[in-house]
Scaffold this active site. Structure first.
Site, short mmCIF file in Angstrom:
data_model
loop_
_atom_site.label_atom_id
_atom_site.label_comp_id
_atom_site.label_asym_id
_atom_site.label_seq_id
_atom_site.Cartn_x
_atom_site.Cartn_y
_atom_site.Cartn_z
N LYS A 71 117.29 74.60 89.84
CA LYS A 71 116.87 73.36 89.18
C LYS A 71 116.18 73.60 87.82
O LYS A 71 116.29 72.77 86.92
CB LYS A 71 115.91 72.58 90.08
CG LYS A 71 116.59 71.78 91.18
CD LYS A 71 115.56 71.00 91.96
CE LYS A 71 116.18 69.97 92.86
NZ LYS A 71 115.18 69.14 93.54
N ASP A 107 115.18 62.57 91.04
CA ASP A 107 114.20 62.52 92.14
C ASP A 107 113.08 61.52 91.82
O ASP A 107 112.55 60.88 92.72
CB ASP A 107 113.58 63.91 92.38
CG ASP A 107 114.51 64.81 93.19
OD1 ASP A 107 115.40 64.30 93.87
OD2 ASP A 107 114.33 66.05 93.12
P1 NAP Z 1 110.08 74.16 96.67
O1 NAP Z 1 110.16 74.04 95.20
O2 NAP Z 1 110.46 75.44 97.32
O3 NAP Z 1 108.53 73.83 97.06
C1 NAP Z 1 108.10 73.87 98.38
C2 NAP Z 1 106.57 73.73 98.46
O4 NAP Z 1 106.22 73.79 99.85
C3 NAP Z 1 105.80 74.84 97.77
O5 NAP Z 1 104.55 74.35 97.36
C4 NAP Z 1 105.61 75.87 98.91
O6 NAP Z 1 104.47 76.66 98.79
C5 NAP Z 1 105.39 74.93 100.08
N1 NAP Z 1 105.77 75.60 101.32
C6 NAP Z 1 106.98 76.09 101.65
N2 NAP Z 1 106.94 76.63 102.88
C7 NAP Z 1 105.67 76.50 103.32
C8 NAP Z 1 104.98 76.88 104.51
N3 NAP Z 1 105.62 77.50 105.50
N4 NAP Z 1 103.65 76.59 104.62
C9 NAP Z 1 103.01 75.97 103.61
N5 NAP Z 1 103.60 75.57 102.44
C10 NAP Z 1 104.91 75.83 102.32
O7 NAP Z 1 110.92 73.05 97.40
P2 NAP Z 1 111.18 71.53 96.91
O8 NAP Z 1 112.41 71.47 96.08
O9 NAP Z 1 109.91 71.03 96.33
O10 NAP Z 1 111.55 70.80 98.30
C11 NAP Z 1 110.54 70.64 99.28
C12 NAP Z 1 111.05 69.75 100.41
O11 NAP Z 1 111.31 68.44 99.93
C13 NAP Z 1 112.35 70.23 101.08
O12 NAP Z 1 112.21 70.04 102.46
C14 NAP Z 1 113.40 69.31 100.52
O13 NAP Z 1 114.48 69.11 101.40
C15 NAP Z 1 112.59 68.02 100.35
N6 NAP Z 1 113.16 67.14 99.31
C16 NAP Z 1 113.56 65.90 99.69
C17 NAP Z 1 114.10 65.04 98.75
C18 NAP Z 1 114.58 63.68 99.16
O14 NAP Z 1 115.36 63.08 98.41
N7 NAP Z 1 114.14 63.13 100.27
C19 NAP Z 1 114.20 65.44 97.39
C20 NAP Z 1 113.75 66.71 97.03
C21 NAP Z 1 113.22 67.57 98.01
P3 NAP Z 1 104.49 78.09 98.01
O15 NAP Z 1 104.61 77.73 96.58
O16 NAP Z 1 103.19 78.69 98.39
O17 NAP Z 1 105.68 78.83 98.52
#
Ligand code: NAP
Length: 285
Positions: A71, A107
């Site tokens: 991204k 988003d």
């Molecule tokens: P990302 O950039 O990888 O960010 C994930 C965040 O969650 C980071 O702050 C990470 O912390 C934290 N995290 C991950 N695993 C963790 C754990 N086991 N314990 C505590 N914190 C944890 O991912 P993203 O793109 O933001 O997506 C995050 C979620 O949102 C996904 O499940 C995705 O499917 C969902 N999403 C949904 C939509 C929708 O349209 N509904 C749109 C976008 C995303 P660290 O930085 O410390 O690793």
């Protein structure tokens, strides 16, 4: 409307095998009379992204959605970037106009439209955001655009959370804490909305949830989990059992898809078809 012309679309990321986007878009294309439009999975690991972008141009893709881990890195290969995507620092939609690639982040629109559909007014609210990754950035920008009164970020990595807060200090009142700290617990007590942007609770790890005490939230606070699979995460189930209103990530997924479709084709998809398709898959119907 109908078209016998072939147009190609896809989702570029790694992994993408779990993506619901091909189902959602293909159903909408068919309903709109575009049976020859293709939406395919484009799995691509890091390191060869440049070639994938050249492929989008040379194979005449009309557009692609972009997901983890590309991204942000894809931005350097695009010809133009929309203002929302620039502030967020991430692109999830690329439109190809005859070889000229423009990046967007839908988003934000998906998140804000989902809040509007749930009748939640973000203006002046105190929002607590869990997580500091890519989706949190889009959500922070959406909240700032709507002039949220106060935003508290809680994350397991306070350094990353602080860096995210710093990026938005010029746009709103943003603070950040370790989500296990007393300061964070205190902030939860005045929240109007708590938004989970971490993948905790997402399939297959459905027994996980962020380590926060929902009982600290004021009565009536909206608990919003942007995870959409399962439709009710452990966080939402806990919130519902405590009597809080809840919102899952399905509407954000649908509404960001609606916005990307509009950017690809200049028209609005059949949202009923898109929603039915998603719900069928998510509920195993
Ligand atoms: P990302 O950039 O990888 O960010 C994930 C965040 O969650 C980071 O702050 C990470 O912390 C934290 N995290 C991950 N695993 C963790 C754990 N086991 N314990 C505590 N914190 C944890 O991912 P993203 O793109 O933001 O997506 C995050 C979620 O949102 C996904 O499940 C995705 O499917 C969902 N999403 C949904 C939509 C929708 O349209 N509904 C749109 C976008 C995303 P660290 O930085 O410390 O690793």
């Amino acid at each position: 409307m109908s078209s016998s012309e072939i147009k190609n679309f896809g989702i570029l990321g790694y992994p993408v095998g779990h993506s619901l986007s091909p189902h959602m878009y293909m159903a909408a294309f068919k309903a709109a009379g575009f049976p020859n439009y293709n939406y395919t999975l484009l799995p691509m690991q890091t390191g060869k992204l440049y070639f994938a972008v050249e492929g989008i141009k040379n194979l005449d893709f009309r557009g692609v959605n972009v997901t983890i881990p590309h991204k942000t890195t894809i931005m350097q290969y695009l010809d133009a970037i929309d203002s929302d995507a620039l502030v967020i620092g991430a692109v999830n939609t690329v439109v190809n106009d005859g070889g000229m690639l423009t990046g967007y982040n839908t988003d934000v629109a998906g998140f804000l439209s989902a809040l509007a559909e749930a009748n939640f007014l973000p203006e002046e609210c105190h929002a607590v955001v869990l997580g500091a990754g890519g989706a949190a950035r889009a959500i922070l920008w959406g909240l700032c655009k709507k002039r949220a009164g106060y935003i508290t970020i809680g994350a397991r990595n306070p350094i990353k959370a602080q860096a995210l807060a710093n990026d938005f200090l010029n746009h709103g009142n943003v603070e950040s804490f370790d989500w296990l700290s007393d300061e964070f617990k205190e902030a939860m007590q005045t929240a109007d909305i708590l938004i989970n942007t971490t993948p905790l609770g997402m399939f297959p790890n459905v027994d996980d949830m962020p380590p926060v005490d929902l009982k600290l939230l004021p009565e009536g606070a909206l608990v919003y989990d942007i995870v959409y699979n399962p439709a009710e995460t452990k966080l939402l189930k806990t919130a519902r059992e405590l009597g809080y209103p809840t919102l899952n990530g399905v509407s954000m997924l649908l509404l960001q898809g609606k916005e990307s479709y509009r950017l690809f084709l200049g028209e609005t998809p059949d949202m009923k078809i898109m929603a039915n398709t998603l719900n069928k898959i998510l509920h195993g119907e």
